[in-house]
Design a protein around this motif. Sequence first.
Motif, PDB file in Angstrom:
ATOM      1  N   HIS A  73      83.160  85.838  46.695  1.00  0.00           N
ATOM      2  CA  HIS A  73      82.564  85.920  47.971  1.00  0.00           C
ATOM      3  C   HIS A  73      83.664  85.519  49.048  1.00  0.00           C
ATOM      4  N   PRO A  74      83.705  86.528  50.224  1.00  0.00           N
ATOM      5  CA  PRO A  74      84.622  86.390  51.061  1.00  0.00           C
ATOM      6  C   PRO A  74      84.690  84.854  51.696  1.00  0.00           C
ATOM      7  N   VAL A  75      83.582  84.389  51.916  1.00  0.00           N
ATOM      8  CA  VAL A  75      83.522  83.058  52.411  1.00  0.00           C
ATOM      9  C   VAL A  75      84.434  81.839  51.866  1.00  0.00           C
ATOM     10  N   PHE A  76      84.768  82.062  50.417  1.00  0.00           N
ATOM     11  CA  PHE A  76      85.716  80.976  49.825  1.00  0.00           C
ATOM     12  C   PHE A  76      87.071  81.392  49.645  1.00  0.00           C
ATOM     13  N   LYS A  77      87.419  82.565  49.956  1.00  0.00           N
ATOM     14  CA  LYS A  77      89.008  82.975  49.860  1.00  0.00           C
ATOM     15  C   LYS A  77      89.950  81.871  50.715  1.00  0.00           C
ATOM     16  N   SER A  78      89.634  81.480  51.777  1.00  0.00           N
ATOM     17  CA  SER A  78      90.573  80.497  52.309  1.00  0.00           C
ATOM     18  C   SER A  78      90.665  79.160  51.853  1.00  0.00           C
ATOM     19  N   ILE A  79      89.482  78.775  50.932  1.00  0.00           N
ATOM     20  CA  ILE A  79      89.591  77.273  50.450  1.00  0.00           C
ATOM     21  C   ILE A  79      89.965  77.391  48.991  1.00  0.00           C
ATOM     22  N   LEU A  80      89.907  78.479  48.344  1.00  0.00           N
ATOM     23  CA  LEU A  80      90.116  78.577  47.053  1.00  0.00           C
ATOM     24  C   LEU A  80      91.275  78.046  46.331  1.00  0.00           C
ATOM     25  N   PRO A  81      92.350  78.374  46.949  1.00  0.00           N
ATOM     26  CA  PRO A  81      93.788  77.910  46.664  1.00  0.00           C
ATOM     27  C   PRO A  81      93.912  76.466  46.517  1.00  0.00           C
ATOM     28  N   LYS A  82      93.142  75.744  47.569  1.00  0.00           N
ATOM     29  CA  LYS A  82      93.161  74.169  47.678  1.00  0.00           C
ATOM     30  C   LYS A  82      92.560  73.568  46.698  1.00  0.00           C
ATOM     31  N   LEU A  83      91.256  74.259  46.503  1.00  0.00           N
ATOM     32  CA  LEU A  83      90.517  73.779  45.387  1.00  0.00           C
ATOM     33  C   LEU A  83      91.078  73.887  43.851  1.00  0.00           C
ATOM     34  N   LYS A  84      91.790  74.922  43.819  1.00  0.00           N
ATOM     35  CA  LYS A  84      92.429  75.160  42.547  1.00  0.00           C
ATOM     36  C   LYS A  84      93.503  73.889  42.186  1.00  0.00           C
ATOM     37  N   GLN A  85      94.198  73.725  43.358  1.00  0.00           N
ATOM     38  CA  GLN A  85      95.141  72.470  43.437  1.00  0.00           C
ATOM     39  C   GLN A  85      94.603  71.251  42.922  1.00  0.00           C
ATOM     40  N   LYS A  86      93.521  71.019  43.488  1.00  0.00           N
ATOM     41  CA  LYS A  86      92.641  69.760  43.506  1.00  0.00           C
ATOM     42  C   LYS A  86      92.045  69.150  42.176  1.00  0.00           C
ATOM     43  N   THR A  87      91.430  70.281  41.866  1.00  0.00           N
ATOM     44  CA  THR A  87      90.332  70.111  40.579  1.00  0.00           C
ATOM     45  C   THR A  87      90.913  70.807  39.502  1.00  0.00           C
ATOM     46  N   GLN A  88      90.548  69.876  38.167  1.00  0.00           N
ATOM     47  CA  GLN A  88      90.909  70.557  36.906  1.00  0.00           C
ATOM     48  C   GLN A  88      89.454  71.173  36.048  1.00  0.00           C
ATOM     49  N   ILE A  89      88.420  71.034  36.623  1.00  0.00           N
ATOM     50  CA  ILE A  89      87.182  71.501  36.138  1.00  0.00           C
ATOM     51  C   ILE A  89      86.965  73.083  36.628  1.00  0.00           C
ATOM     52  N   LYS A  90      86.347  73.700  35.758  1.00  0.00           N
ATOM     53  CA  LYS A  90      86.204  75.210  35.931  1.00  0.00           C
ATOM     54  C   LYS A  90      85.430  75.211  37.357  1.00  0.00           C
ATOM     55  N   ILE A  91      85.783  76.171  38.194  1.00  0.00           N
ATOM     56  CA  ILE A  91      85.549  76.486  39.647  1.00  0.00           C
ATOM     57  C   ILE A  91      84.523  77.580  39.306  1.00  0.00           C
ATOM     58  N   LEU A  92      83.096  77.505  39.879  1.00  0.00           N
ATOM     59  CA  LEU A  92      82.172  78.450  39.649  1.00  0.00           C
ATOM     60  C   LEU A  92      81.599  78.475  41.171  1.00  0.00           C
ATOM     61  N   LEU A  93      81.829  79.610  41.692  1.00  0.00           N
ATOM     62  CA  LEU A  93      81.336  80.008  43.024  1.00  0.00           C
ATOM     63  C   LEU A  93      80.387  81.171  43.059  1.00  0.00           C
ATOM     64  N   PRO A  94      79.479  80.935  43.932  1.00  0.00           N
ATOM     65  CA  PRO A  94      78.502  82.257  44.010  1.00  0.00           C
ATOM     66  C   PRO A  94      79.046  83.446  44.639  1.00  0.00           C
ATOM     67  N   LYS A  95      78.543  84.682  44.280  1.00  0.00           N
ATOM     68  CA  LYS A  95      79.046  85.715  44.725  1.00  0.00           C
ATOM     69  C   LYS A  95      77.777  86.100  45.873  1.00  0.00           C
ATOM     70  N   PHE A  96      76.628  85.729  45.561  1.00  0.00           N
ATOM     71  CA  PHE A  96      75.544  85.752  46.456  1.00  0.00           C
ATOM     72  C   PHE A  96      75.500  84.400  47.221  1.00  0.00           C
ATOM     73  N   ILE A  97      75.266  84.905  48.638  1.00  0.00           N
ATOM     74  CA  ILE A  97      75.053  83.728  49.640  1.00  0.00           C
ATOM     75  C   ILE A  97      73.742  84.069  50.607  1.00  0.00           C
ATOM     76  N   PRO A  98      72.802  83.629  50.510  1.00  0.00           N
ATOM     77  CA  PRO A  98      71.592  84.140  51.559  1.00  0.00           C
ATOM     78  C   PRO A  98      72.371  84.048  52.916  1.00  0.00           C
ATOM     79  N   GLU A  99      71.736  84.798  53.897  1.00  0.00           N
ATOM     80  CA  GLU A  99      72.061  84.784  55.265  1.00  0.00           C
ATOM     81  C   GLU A  99      73.656  85.066  55.495  1.00  0.00           C
ATOM     82  N   SER A 100      74.501  85.777  54.494  1.00  0.00           N
ATOM     83  CA  SER A 100      75.771  86.156  54.769  1.00  0.00           C
ATOM     84  C   SER A 100      75.953  87.588  54.696  1.00  0.00           C
ATOM     85  N   ASP A 101      75.019  88.016  55.537  1.00  0.00           N
ATOM     86  CA  ASP A 101      75.035  89.423  55.761  1.00  0.00           C
ATOM     87  C   ASP A 101      76.003  89.947  56.921  1.00  0.00           C
ATOM     88  N   GLY A 102      76.736  88.955  57.537  1.00  0.00           N
ATOM     89  CA  GLY A 102      77.611  89.348  58.474  1.00  0.00           C
ATOM     90  C   GLY A 102      77.115  89.109  60.165  1.00  0.00           C
TER      91      GLY A 102
END
Length: 185
Positions: free
Chosen positions: A47-76
Motif C-alpha cells: 500500500h502506498p501509505v507504507f512506502k516512506s516508512i518501510l526502509p526504516k522499519l526493515k532496519q529496526k525490526t527482525q520480525i516478519k513485517i506484515l502490512l495490509p494492502k487494504f486500508i479503509p478510507e484510503s480512496d485518495g
Amino acid sequence: MILNFRNTSAVCAVFLLVNVSSFYKSAIAIINNQSQLIAQQSQTQLHPVFKSILPKLKQKTQIKILLPKFIPESDGENPIYAIIEAATQKKYEILLGFSPDCNGASACRLGVISAESVSRKTPRMAGKRISLAKGITGYFVDFTCGAGCSDATLTWRQRGVQYVVGLKAGDRISLIKMANSAINP
C-alpha cells in the motif's frame, strides 16, 4: 555392431547426465526468477501509505513485517499517513492518521498496525474468534465509545509473532479484509 552399441550407449549416458545437470541448473534459475518475481510483486502490492516508512522499519525490526494492502478510507479523498510509533528488534507499532504529525489524537487517528514477537509477556488474545486467510484464527474486539471511540481490533498469531490491526470505531468486515490483505502476500 556391439562396439557401436557400447559407444552409442556411452554417448547417450553422457548426453543424459549433461542434460540432467543443465535441467537442474535451469530449475534453480527458474525458482530464483520466480522468487525474484514474487518479491517484486509484493513490493508493488505494498500500500502506498507504507512506502516512506518501510526502509526504516526493515532496519529496526527482525520480525516478519506484515502490512495490509487494504486500508479503509484510503480512496485518495483524504490522505492517510503511516507513522512509526515504536520499532525494536522484536516489535513495531504503526499509527495510521489523517495528518503527517498525528500523535494518536482522536481527531486525526484512523487506526493502528502492530506486531510483537510472542513471549510470556505478550498479552493473550481475546475476543470473538474469526477465521482468517491460510487457516489462521483471529480474535475480534469491538470498539467502545464514551467521550470518544476506541479502536476495534483484530489480533492473530503467525510464526511466533502476534499481529494486530485496529481501526477507530472500525467494523469487523473491514478489519478482516485488512488482516487478510496482510496475511496473503
